[in-house]
Design a protein around this motif. Structure first.
Motif, mmCIF file in Angstrom:
data_model
loop_
_atom_site.group_PDB
_atom_site.id
_atom_site.type_symbol
_atom_site.label_atom_id
_atom_site.label_comp_id
_atom_site.label_asym_id
_atom_site.label_seq_id
_atom_site.Cartn_x
_atom_site.Cartn_y
_atom_site.Cartn_z
ATOM 1 N N LEU A 30 31.962 -52.269 -3.901
ATOM 2 C CA LEU A 30 32.003 -50.820 -4.022
ATOM 3 C C LEU A 30 31.264 -50.244 -2.816
ATOM 4 C CD1 LEU A 30 33.261 -48.908 -6.076
ATOM 5 C CD2 LEU A 30 31.033 -48.703 -7.180
ATOM 6 N N ALA A 31 32.002 -49.502 -1.982
ATOM 7 C CA ALA A 31 31.446 -48.964 -0.738
ATOM 8 C C ALA A 31 31.106 -47.489 -0.919
ATOM 9 C CB ALA A 31 32.437 -49.146 0.400
ATOM 10 N N PHE A 32 29.839 -47.158 -0.793
ATOM 11 C CA PHE A 32 29.371 -45.769 -0.833
ATOM 12 C C PHE A 32 29.273 -45.311 0.619
ATOM 13 C CE2 PHE A 32 28.221 -47.774 -4.733
ATOM 14 C CZ PHE A 32 28.321 -46.784 -5.709
ATOM 15 N N GLY A 59 23.709 -43.065 5.674
ATOM 16 C CA GLY A 59 23.755 -44.512 5.477
ATOM 17 C C GLY A 59 25.009 -44.960 4.758
ATOM 18 N N PHE A 60 25.287 -46.243 4.875
ATOM 19 C CA PHE A 60 26.447 -46.884 4.259
ATOM 20 C C PHE A 60 25.928 -47.980 3.340
ATOM 21 C CE2 PHE A 60 29.546 -50.284 4.084
ATOM 22 C CZ PHE A 60 30.773 -49.646 3.938
ATOM 23 N N VAL A 61 26.350 -47.947 2.083
ATOM 24 C CA VAL A 61 25.877 -48.914 1.091
ATOM 25 C C VAL A 61 27.077 -49.679 0.541
ATOM 26 C CG1 VAL A 61 24.762 -49.241 -1.143
ATOM 27 C CG2 VAL A 61 23.872 -47.531 0.455
ATOM 28 N N LEU A 62 27.015 -51.009 0.607
ATOM 29 C CA LEU A 62 28.070 -51.859 0.069
ATOM 30 C C LEU A 62 27.476 -52.749 -1.015
ATOM 31 C CD1 LEU A 62 31.073 -52.694 0.387
ATOM 32 C CD2 LEU A 62 30.258 -54.577 1.822
ATOM 33 N N ALA A 63 27.954 -52.567 -2.242
ATOM 34 C CA ALA A 63 27.516 -53.384 -3.378
ATOM 35 C C ALA A 63 28.614 -54.390 -3.704
ATOM 36 C CB ALA A 63 27.218 -52.504 -4.580
ATOM 37 N N GLN A 64 28.304 -55.677 -3.592
ATOM 38 C CA GLN A 64 29.275 -56.740 -3.870
ATOM 39 C C GLN A 64 28.868 -57.488 -5.125
ATOM 40 O OE1 GLN A 64 28.576 -58.525 0.045
ATOM 41 N NE2 GLN A 64 30.746 -58.215 0.549
ATOM 42 N N GLY A 65 29.855 -57.846 -5.937
ATOM 43 C CA GLY A 65 29.555 -58.565 -7.161
ATOM 44 C C GLY A 65 30.799 -58.826 -7.975
ATOM 45 N N GLU A 66 30.582 -59.184 -9.247
ATOM 46 C CA GLU A 66 31.678 -59.502 -10.147
ATOM 47 C C GLU A 66 31.921 -58.337 -11.102
ATOM 48 O OE1 GLU A 66 30.480 -62.756 -8.107
ATOM 49 O OE2 GLU A 66 29.161 -61.910 -9.617
ATOM 50 N N ALA A 67 33.190 -57.980 -11.259
ATOM 51 C CA ALA A 67 33.563 -56.830 -12.074
ATOM 52 C C ALA A 67 34.000 -57.270 -13.462
ATOM 53 C CB ALA A 67 34.690 -56.058 -11.403
ATOM 54 N N SER A 68 33.715 -56.438 -14.445
ATOM 55 C CA SER A 68 34.200 -56.640 -15.809
ATOM 56 C C SER A 68 34.535 -55.285 -16.407
ATOM 57 C CB SER A 68 33.144 -57.357 -16.672
ATOM 58 O OG SER A 68 31.963 -56.585 -16.756
ATOM 59 N N ARG A 76 24.744 -58.576 -4.242
ATOM 60 C CA ARG A 76 24.198 -58.265 -2.926
ATOM 61 C C ARG A 76 24.422 -56.795 -2.621
ATOM 62 N NH1 ARG A 76 27.740 -61.041 0.052
ATOM 63 N NH2 ARG A 76 26.555 -62.968 -0.145
ATOM 64 N N VAL A 77 23.411 -56.160 -2.042
ATOM 65 C CA VAL A 77 23.543 -54.793 -1.553
ATOM 66 C C VAL A 77 23.261 -54.808 -0.061
ATOM 67 C CG1 VAL A 77 22.686 -52.430 -1.667
ATOM 68 C CG2 VAL A 77 22.871 -53.779 -3.768
ATOM 69 N N THR A 78 24.255 -54.408 0.722
ATOM 70 C CA THR A 78 24.115 -54.327 2.164
ATOM 71 C C THR A 78 24.001 -52.865 2.560
ATOM 72 O OG1 THR A 78 25.493 -56.304 2.384
ATOM 73 C CG2 THR A 78 25.115 -54.995 4.366
ATOM 74 N N VAL A 79 22.983 -52.544 3.330
ATOM 75 C CA VAL A 79 22.733 -51.160 3.735
ATOM 76 C C VAL A 79 22.793 -51.079 5.256
ATOM 77 C CG1 VAL A 79 21.144 -49.210 3.608
ATOM 78 C CG2 VAL A 79 21.248 -50.856 1.716
ATOM 79 N N ARG A 80 23.558 -50.114 5.738
ATOM 80 C CA ARG A 80 23.660 -49.869 7.177
ATOM 81 C C ARG A 80 23.157 -48.466 7.477
ATOM 82 N NH1 ARG A 80 25.901 -54.212 10.517
ATOM 83 N NH2 ARG A 80 26.955 -55.588 9.051
ATOM 84 N N ALA A 81 22.405 -48.332 8.559
ATOM 85 C CA ALA A 81 21.970 -47.013 9.010
ATOM 86 C C ALA A 81 23.169 -46.247 9.557
ATOM 87 C CB ALA A 81 20.881 -47.153 10.069
ATOM 88 N N ALA A 82 22.964 -44.988 9.869
ATOM 89 C CA ALA A 82 24.054 -44.150 10.365
ATOM 90 C C ALA A 82 24.663 -44.703 11.648
ATOM 91 C CB ALA A 82 23.559 -42.725 10.582
#
Length: 310
Positions: free
Chosen positions: A68-70, A82-91, A139-145
């Motif tokens: 899920l990309a914010f 910022g850019f936030v990418l949350a990766q995981g398993e969905a249910s 995992r949560v990956t955060v990128r600056a602007a």
């Protein structure tokens, strides 16, 4: 699981992009409304969708590794960059408690629900025949602007690059008008490239269109991509306040990265446009949900992912 800054973005964003793996080994993304659905102590984020819009549910049923990309603060509740990418398993969750949470939070993001004799019947499939999708975040990956990678939260990023994929049987070149696709993508304020990473989770990167020629699109990603060729998805979308009025175009195709040149050849395309009029948008949403529910595609997805009616 994550910092206060990340939590503010998860709470404030009006629209996020759900990235799923495809049967061919690529990845695609589509806009969803997260409605602030997340539980920090449980390490999960979520969104809601109608069962009548079952393509996302079908993909999750086949492979529940998602992201899920914010990626945009547009019309949201925060301007934190910022850019936030949350990766995981969905249910998929259809419990009364989760659906009640959606009912309580939806008006805060989307405005008051349409009610009355006509709307109660027309929007039944859209409002009531609905599910919540929870992503157990790994995992949560955060990128600056500026694209700079911040410390990764949760499981570390894999050091391996995704393997180069076998080219499609019908070739890697465009199968739709690439020049037109480039114009359509460049028109939208949000442009995201999606591919499957080495650990199986979708990766999402914002891009700009530098050129659109008959043999493909030249893209500029916000940060470097792995070299080689692979299947990838390209999403371009925009939306108005409370998501009234939206436009989105989704492409699947072949991505090639060599010598710092990123080229995308679109193979398939899907589009959706809703007018900047609340009532007209609700009429279209109701029609799409009713048709999808009548087609009977989503119950199979629900069975595979363990969902059940409350």
């Amino acid at each position: 699981m994550w910092t206060d800054e990340v939590d503010e973005i998860l709470t404030g964003d009006l629209v996020a992009a759900l990235a799923c793996v495809t049967a061919a080994g690529g990845a695609v993304s589509a806009p969803v409304c997260p409605l602030g659905l997340h539980d920090r102590d449980q390490g999960r984020v979520g969104f809601t969708t109608s069962r009548g819009c079952g393509r996302k549910l079908d993909r999750i049923a086949a492979d529940n590794k998602v992201a899920l990309a914010f990626h945009t603060r547009t019309h949201g509740g925060t301007d934190r960059p910022g850019f936030v990418l949350a990766q995981g398993e969905a249910s998929v969750d259809t419990t009364t408690a989760s659906l009640a949470r959606v009912a309580a939070q939806a008006p805060l993001y989307l405005g008051p629900l349409a009610t009355g004799w006509f709307w109660d019947r027309w929007l039944r499939a859209y409002y009531q025949d609905r599910v919540v999708v929870w992503i157990q975040v790994r995992r949560v990956t955060v990128r600056a602007a500026d694209g700079t990678l911040r410390p990764v939260i949760g499981e570390p990023l894999t050091e391996a690059s995704p393997p180069v994929q076998r080219p499609p049987r019908n070739g890697t070149g465009p199968r739709v008008d690439a020049r037109r696709a480039g114009r359509r993508v460049a028109e939208q304020p949000n442009r995201l490239l999606t591919y499957r990473d080495a650990d199986g989770y979708p990766a999402v990167v914002p891009v700009d269109v530098l050129a659109a020629e008959s043999d493909g699109l030249t893209l500029r990603p916000d940060w470097p991509l792995p070299s080689g060729g692979r299947r990838a998805g390209l999403l371009a979308h925009g939306f108005g306040p409370q998501v009234v009025g939206l436009a989105q175009r989704q492409y699947t195709g072949w991505l090639g990265c060599d010598d710092h040149v990123v080229r995308d050849a679109p193979h398939t395309t899907r589009k959706l446009s809703l007018p900047p009029n609340r009532r007209l948008s609700l009429l279209v949403n109701g029609l799409v949900a009713r048709r999808g529910t009548t087609a009977g595609k989503t119950p199979a997805s629900m069975a595979v992912t363990g969902g059940a009616r409350p």
